[in-house]
Design a protein around this motif. Structure first.
Motif, PDB file in Angstrom:
ATOM      1  N   GLU A 228       1.860  -7.204  -1.305  1.00 21.86           N
ATOM      2  CA  GLU A 228       1.784  -6.172  -0.267  1.00 21.86           C
ATOM      3  C   GLU A 228       0.720  -5.162  -0.672  1.00 21.86           C
TER       4      GLU A 228
ATOM      5  N   ARG B 284       0.327  -2.248  -1.876  1.00 16.39           N
ATOM      6  CA  ARG B 284       0.986  -1.121  -2.536  1.00 16.39           C
ATOM      7  C   ARG B 284       0.718  -1.178  -4.037  1.00 16.39           C
TER       8      ARG B 284
ATOM      9  N   ARG C 211       5.294   5.489  -6.529  1.00 16.62           N
ATOM     10  CA  ARG C 211       4.998   4.251  -5.800  1.00 16.62           C
ATOM     11  C   ARG C 211       4.322   4.613  -4.484  1.00 16.62           C
TER      12      ARG C 211
ATOM     13  N   HIS D 156       2.191   3.072  -0.898  1.00 17.20           N
ATOM     14  CA  HIS D 156       2.022   1.934  -0.006  1.00 17.20           C
ATOM     15  C   HIS D 156       0.972   2.312   1.035  1.00 17.20           C
TER      16      HIS D 156
ATOM     17  N   ARG E 289       6.163   0.723   5.981  1.00 15.98           N
ATOM     18  CA  ARG E 289       6.722   0.055   4.796  1.00 15.98           C
ATOM     19  C   ARG E 289       6.991   1.088   3.693  1.00 15.98           C
ATOM     20  N   ALA E 290       6.117   2.084   3.565  1.00 15.21           N
ATOM     21  CA  ALA E 290       6.344   3.143   2.574  1.00 15.21           C
ATOM     22  C   ALA E 290       7.665   3.843   2.856  1.00 15.21           C
TER      23      ALA E 290
END
Length: 59
Positions: free
Chosen positions: A20, A22, A35, A37, A42-43
């Motif tokens: 992905e 990310r 983390r 993205h 999706r984040a």
């Protein structure tokens, strides 16, 4: 292209997810692991931060 920039900037301080768009920055000192993205939906679903170009500039 933005993910390539992040990969370059990480310089061993994190890892890029090949499945992905990310990446993860390792904890450093008192800074926690982060983390990011490149897809905002999706984040939000994964509990990460939406990564945008503003994160690459330092003032």
């Amino acid at each position: 292209m933005l993910l390539d920039l992040a990969r370059f900037a990480l310089q061993g301080r994190g890892s890029v997810d090949e499945g992905e768009p990310r990446f993860r920055m390792e904890a450093h000192g008192s800074a926690p692991e982060q983390r990011f993205h490149l897809d905002w939906q999706r984040a939000a679903a994964l509990g990460g931060t939406f990564f945008r170009i503003e994160h690459t500039s330092r003032t």
